[in-house]
Design a protein around this motif. Structure first.
Motif: not given
Length: 258
Positions: A81-92, A153-164
């Motif tokens: 949750m500190s990774d800039p790419l993973t959190m690019q749409h959730l900077p806050f 309300e559903f929410g998810m944060i997934l490490n960018h290494s596991h996208w796609g």
């Protein structure tokens, strides 16, 4: 070559879970409109949803894990949750310390015990790769004062290494099926930044849902508009569930060819 478990479209989700009311519950039986909602304390403390590649389980507490294991989990979540790419749409949500992450985990557990939310840590094997679940659960009154709907309300944060690679689809399926089948959630909504084209595409192409609302309530946090998508239990069991399972079958087949 990977050997993922195969998704069977005719298999009950309850046969694919561990530790969460494992037998005997109909997937389509409605929750009484005015029945009090409460997550079983055993589920809030130690619920585990098992898929072919992923395990979704509630965050650890002092009653379910050692202090060392809890610290290891918190450190891994901080990295994600500190990774800039993973959190690019959730900077806050991208700045964490051990203290703030511990407070987040403890707050999630308290919210689960009150029946107000149900988050899951997402693992591939023993590796923590993200978080998914219900950020909120609320009985919402309708025009008929005798009718309430349970809305999550559903929410998810997934490490960018596991996208796609189908991991996000699997996490969505596991948690949503548990919500609709076990918790008897009536409707789920999702919110994402308007700039997050990948997430919007997932909702529109995989779930077949259209954007229901665009607002600027949190524009200062998201640096732009926020889009909302809604999914009802009827839609889930009408076609979305089968469409999601087909997507998972395709991901499993592609994984076996690697």
């Amino acid at each position: 070559m990977g050997q993922p478990g195969r998704w069977q479209t005719n298999a009950s989700f309850l046969d694919r879970t561990k530790g969460c009311n494992p037998l005997g519950l109909s997937l389509t039986s409605p929750r009484a409109n005015n029945a009090p909602f409460k997550i079983p304390s055993s589920d809030a403390m130690a619920c585990k949803l098992q898929g072919p590649r992923l395990t979704c389980q509630t965050p650890p507490s002092s009653s379910t894990a050692t202090i060392a294991d809890i610290q290891k989990r918190d450190d891994a979540m901080i990295q994600i949750m500190s990774d800039p790419l993973t959190m690019q749409h959730l900077p806050f949500l991208s700045k964490w310390t051990q203290e703030t992450m511990a407070a987040r985990r403890e707050g999630q557990l308290e919210g689960s015990l009150r029946g107000e939310q149900l988050p899951f840590d997402v693992y591939e094997g023993t590796r923590l790769i993200g978080t998914a679940g219900f950020r909120s659960l609320e009985n919402v009154e309708q025009d008929d004062p005798n009718t309430k709907l349970l809305v999550g309300e559903f929410g998810m944060i997934l490490n960018h290494s596991h996208w796609g690679q189908g991991y996000g689809t699997e996490a969505h399926f596991l948690v949503l099926e548990y919500g609709f089948a076990e918790l008897k959630v009536d409707s789920v909504f999702f919110q994402t930044a308007d700039a997050n084209s990948a997430m919007k595409g997932f909702f529109e192409k995989v779930f077949g849902t259209n954007k229901t609302e665009t607002h600027r309530e949190w524009a200062a946090f998201y640096d732009g508009d926020v889009c909302r998508y809604d999914l009802t239990r009827e839609q889930w069991y009408g076609s979305v569930r089968e469409r999601t399972l087909r997507r998972l079958e395709q991901a499993a087949a592609a994984n076996m060819q690697q």
